[in-house]
Design a protein around this motif. Structure first.
Motif, PDB file in Angstrom:
ATOM      1  N   ASP A   1    -133.070  -5.580  75.745  1.00 20.94           N
ATOM      2  CA  ASP A   1    -133.167  -6.968  76.212  1.00 20.94           C
ATOM      3  C   ASP A   1    -133.946  -7.089  77.526  1.00 20.94           C
ATOM      4  N   GLU A   2    -134.434  -5.950  78.068  1.00 19.38           N
ATOM      5  CA  GLU A   2    -135.130  -5.997  79.379  1.00 19.38           C
ATOM      6  C   GLU A   2    -136.348  -6.936  79.441  1.00 19.38           C
ATOM      7  N   PRO A   3    -137.331  -7.005  78.564  1.00 14.41           N
ATOM      8  CA  PRO A   3    -137.460  -6.244  77.335  1.00 14.41           C
ATOM      9  C   PRO A   3    -138.286  -4.985  77.555  1.00 14.41           C
ATOM     10  N   ALA A   4    -137.997  -3.953  76.748  1.00 16.01           N
ATOM     11  CA  ALA A   4    -138.787  -2.724  76.740  1.00 16.01           C
ATOM     12  C   ALA A   4    -138.682  -2.130  75.350  1.00 16.01           C
TER      13      ALA A   4
ATOM     14  N   PRO B   1    -119.325  -9.269  69.068  1.00 13.67           N
ATOM     15  CA  PRO B   1    -120.696  -8.800  68.831  1.00 13.67           C
ATOM     16  C   PRO B   1    -121.062  -7.679  69.809  1.00 13.67           C
ATOM     17  N   ALA B   2    -121.699  -6.634  69.288  1.00 12.72           N
ATOM     18  CA  ALA B   2    -122.051  -5.468  70.102  1.00 12.72           C
ATOM     19  C   ALA B   2    -123.053  -5.888  71.177  1.00 12.72           C
ATOM     20  N   GLU B   3    -122.740  -5.588  72.420  1.00 10.87           N
ATOM     21  CA  GLU B   3    -123.620  -5.941  73.542  1.00 10.87           C
ATOM     22  C   GLU B   3    -123.891  -4.678  74.335  1.00 10.87           C
ATOM     23  N   GLN B   4    -124.813  -3.859  73.856  1.00  5.99           N
ATOM     24  CA  GLN B   4    -125.120  -2.614  74.566  1.00  5.99           C
ATOM     25  C   GLN B   4    -126.560  -2.627  75.055  1.00  5.99           C
ATOM     26  N   GLY B   5    -127.135  -3.808  75.198  1.00  2.00           N
ATOM     27  CA  GLY B   5    -128.474  -3.920  75.761  1.00  2.00           C
ATOM     28  C   GLY B   5    -129.592  -3.828  74.740  1.00  2.00           C
ATOM     29  N   LEU B   6    -129.250  -3.634  73.460  1.00  3.49           N
ATOM     30  CA  LEU B   6    -130.297  -3.560  72.435  1.00  3.49           C
ATOM     31  C   LEU B   6    -130.415  -4.904  71.717  1.00  3.49           C
ATOM     32  N   VAL B   7    -131.624  -5.265  71.324  1.00  9.39           N
ATOM     33  CA  VAL B   7    -131.806  -6.475  70.516  1.00  9.39           C
ATOM     34  C   VAL B   7    -132.351  -6.128  69.135  1.00  9.39           C
ATOM     35  N   SER B   8    -132.891  -4.913  68.985  1.00  7.30           N
ATOM     36  CA  SER B   8    -133.426  -4.500  67.690  1.00  7.30           C
ATOM     37  C   SER B   8    -133.446  -2.977  67.605  1.00  7.30           C
ATOM     38  N   VAL B   9    -133.006  -2.466  66.463  1.00  9.39           N
ATOM     39  CA  VAL B   9    -133.044  -1.019  66.205  1.00  9.39           C
ATOM     40  C   VAL B   9    -133.704  -0.807  64.846  1.00  9.39           C
ATOM     41  N   THR B  10    -134.790  -0.020  64.837  1.00 12.52           N
ATOM     42  CA  THR B  10    -135.440   0.322  63.572  1.00 12.52           C
ATOM     43  C   THR B  10    -135.254   1.806  63.328  1.00 12.52           C
ATOM     44  N   VAL B  11    -134.878   2.166  62.107  1.00  6.88           N
ATOM     45  CA  VAL B  11    -134.733   3.572  61.745  1.00  6.88           C
ATOM     46  C   VAL B  11    -135.674   3.868  60.581  1.00  6.88           C
ATOM     47  N   THR B  12    -136.427   4.965  60.681  1.00  6.55           N
ATOM     48  CA  THR B  12    -137.305   5.383  59.585  1.00  6.55           C
ATOM     49  C   THR B  12    -136.760   6.695  59.024  1.00  6.55           C
ATOM     50  N   GLY B  13    -136.906   6.874  57.713  1.00  6.92           N
ATOM     51  CA  GLY B  13    -136.417   8.105  57.109  1.00  6.92           C
ATOM     52  C   GLY B  13    -136.653   8.100  55.619  1.00  6.92           C
TER      53      GLY B  13
ATOM     54  N   PHE C   1    -137.757 -11.623  70.123  1.00  7.71           N
ATOM     55  CA  PHE C   1    -137.787 -12.803  70.981  1.00  7.71           C
ATOM     56  C   PHE C   1    -138.544 -13.951  70.332  1.00  7.71           C
ATOM     57  N   ALA C   2    -139.231 -13.664  69.222  1.00  6.65           N
ATOM     58  CA  ALA C   2    -139.949 -14.682  68.430  1.00  6.65           C
ATOM     59  C   ALA C   2    -140.013 -14.155  67.000  1.00  6.65           C
ATOM     60  N   PRO C   3    -138.859 -14.184  66.272  1.00  9.63           N
ATOM     61  CA  PRO C   3    -138.704 -13.428  65.036  1.00  9.63           C
ATOM     62  C   PRO C   3    -139.728 -13.714  63.935  1.00  9.63           C
ATOM     63  N   SER C   4    -140.478 -14.820  64.011  1.00  9.97           N
ATOM     64  CA  SER C   4    -141.471 -15.011  62.962  1.00  9.97           C
ATOM     65  C   SER C   4    -142.767 -14.261  63.282  1.00  9.97           C
ATOM     66  N   GLU C   5    -142.816 -13.651  64.466  1.00 11.35           N
ATOM     67  CA  GLU C   5    -144.011 -12.884  64.871  1.00 11.35           C
ATOM     68  C   GLU C   5    -143.737 -11.386  64.754  1.00 11.35           C
ATOM     69  N   ILE C   6    -144.826 -10.616  64.694  1.00 11.33           N
ATOM     70  CA  ILE C   6    -144.719  -9.155  64.656  1.00 11.33           C
ATOM     71  C   ILE C   6    -144.909  -8.620  66.079  1.00 11.33           C
ATOM     72  N   LEU C   7    -144.003  -7.753  66.544  1.00  8.70           N
ATOM     73  CA  LEU C   7    -144.125  -7.205  67.901  1.00  8.70           C
ATOM     74  C   LEU C   7    -145.021  -5.977  67.912  1.00  8.70           C
TER      75      LEU C   7
ATOM     76  N   PRO D   1    -147.045  -3.608  72.005  1.00 11.37           N
ATOM     77  CA  PRO D   1    -147.033  -4.882  72.734  1.00 11.37           C
ATOM     78  C   PRO D   1    -147.231  -4.685  74.242  1.00 11.37           C
ATOM     79  N   ALA D   2    -147.331  -5.809  74.939  1.00 10.47           N
ATOM     80  CA  ALA D   2    -147.580  -5.765  76.382  1.00 10.47           C
ATOM     81  C   ALA D   2    -146.290  -5.706  77.190  1.00 10.47           C
ATOM     82  N   ILE D   3    -145.244  -5.103  76.638  1.00 11.65           N
ATOM     83  CA  ILE D   3    -144.018  -4.874  77.407  1.00 11.65           C
ATOM     84  C   ILE D   3    -143.949  -3.370  77.687  1.00 11.65           C
TER      85      ILE D   3
END
Ligand code: ADP
Ligand code: MG
Length: 336
Positions: A309-312, A259-271, A215-221, A325-327
């Motif tokens: 996008d709730e956001p949560a 554009p995919a609209e499934q309620g997600l705004v960001s997905v991070t995968v670690t591996g 929601f503010a891409p230059s900041e870290i969530l 974060p505070a969400i």
């Protein structure tokens, strides 16, 4: 002669390495490639490293770029149904993309280029295509009609491949290998939303990888701590355009061509490897939270941070999350 060559080389090297850095300190450099700002911080120092990483990226771009004349991808996309021989690496990445496509029920589709071209994402000429155009282009995105036979790739006339969803992940893995082969034992590389680490920080502590605030891409969530491997994020905030007050982003749903609209705004995968994380981050974005959680439970070989996008914020158990974060935040646990 020698003097002249040195005179030309020195300023170039200084430019690449930045200011003089004390030998006990990590070495840092950056450059722009693959449409991305790439940054490096490694130890021990070696003045040859910036040029070696640059050369490797240049080599990969000349194979994998979809917009560069004569690249493996360009040759496949202009072959009009005839078989094309590519480098072993290109064949391997295509095969990997097809496997991930099959595993994710088609959410990852490396044959979406005819559709994404209509949206103009690769050419930066953004527009909302006519529904009929999208329907026609979708006819050419059938993964089952792509054949990989060793290093020979055959796609039907009209089908075009785009490895944008996993090429940066593969590049990150290659850069990590190049640095390790050159003696690097500690480091962090960032290729846009793709981060890869080597070893731990010099004091033995894990790396802190920041996750951008969608929601503010230059900041870290928030941050995730990691000691090895890759942390890759796909987000709808990374590339998008607006038309008539609506926002259209670059991750397309292969079912609809929109554009995919499934309620997600960001997905991070670690591996462990960046190419798998990159393919998955795009696929899970398309799948939405419920299917992403099911896929995580099925595979169990990666970590995942979802922002809706709730956001949560949701993250899988076992991840070392910091600066939450505070969400609303929820931990996803394995199904019993
Ligand atoms: P980024 O390139 O911003 O890091 P991703 O890894 O999520 O983001 O990849 C998005 C890119 O992948 C798009 O720019 C496009 O080239 C391609 N793409 C878009 N949708 C899909 C999809 N469903 N499957 C495979 N590739 C896709
Ligand atoms: Mg990806």
């Amino acid at each position: 002669m020698r003097g002249t060559q040195l005179g030309v080389l020195l300023p170039v090297m200084l430019l690449l390495t930045g200011c003089a850095q004390s030998a006990s300190q990590p070495q840092s450099w950056d450059f722009f490639a693959m449409d991305t700002y790439m940054t490096f911080k490694v130890w021990p120092q070696d003045p040859a490293l910036p040029e070696r990483t640059r050369t490797e990226i240049e080599r990969l771009e000349s194979l994998l770029s979809v917009t560069r004349d004569g690249s493996d991808l360009d040759r496949i996309n202009h072959a009009r149904g005839t078989p094309v021989t590519v480098s072993p690496e290109t064949a391997e990445i295509i095969q990997m993309g097809l496997s991930c496509g099959a595993e994710t029920g088609g959410a990852l589709n490396i044959a979406m280029y005819p559709v994404s071209k209509l949206w103009g994402f690769t050419q930066d000429t953004h527009q909302v295509p006519a529904p009929g155009e999208i329907a026609d282009a979708l006819e050419h995105t059938d993964l089952s009609r792509i054949s990989v036979n060793g290093e020979t790739i055959t796609v039907p006339d009209g089908t075009e491949l785009d490895l944008g969803a996993l090429a940066k992940g593969y590049a990150g893995d290659r850069l990590r290998s190049v640095l390790q082969e050159n003696g690097v034992t500690s480091g962090i590389l960032s290729l846009g939303g793709n981060v890869e680490v080597i070893g731990t920080k010099l004091d033995g502590s894990p790396w802190r990888v920041g996750i951008a605030d969608p929601f503010a891409p230059s900041e870290i969530l928030c941050s995730v701590m990691t000691r090895s491997g890759a942390v890759v994020t796909s987000g709808s905030y990374q590339r998008y355009f607006e038309e008539n007050g609506r926002r259209y982003h670059h991750i397309l749903d292969p079912e609809t061509g929109y554009p995919a609209e499934q309620g997600l705004v960001s997905v991070t995968v670690t591996g462990e490897d960046g190419v798998t994380c990159d393919a998955l981050s795009t696929a899970l974005f398309v799948m939405g939270k419920e299917r992403a959680v099911a896929e995580w439970n099925r595979r169990q070989d990666f970590g995942m941070i979802l922002i809706t996008d709730e956001p949560a914020l949701y993250y899988t158990e076992g991840l070392d999350m910091q600066d939450l974060p505070a969400i609303p935040v929820e931990v996803i646990s394995h199904e019993p």
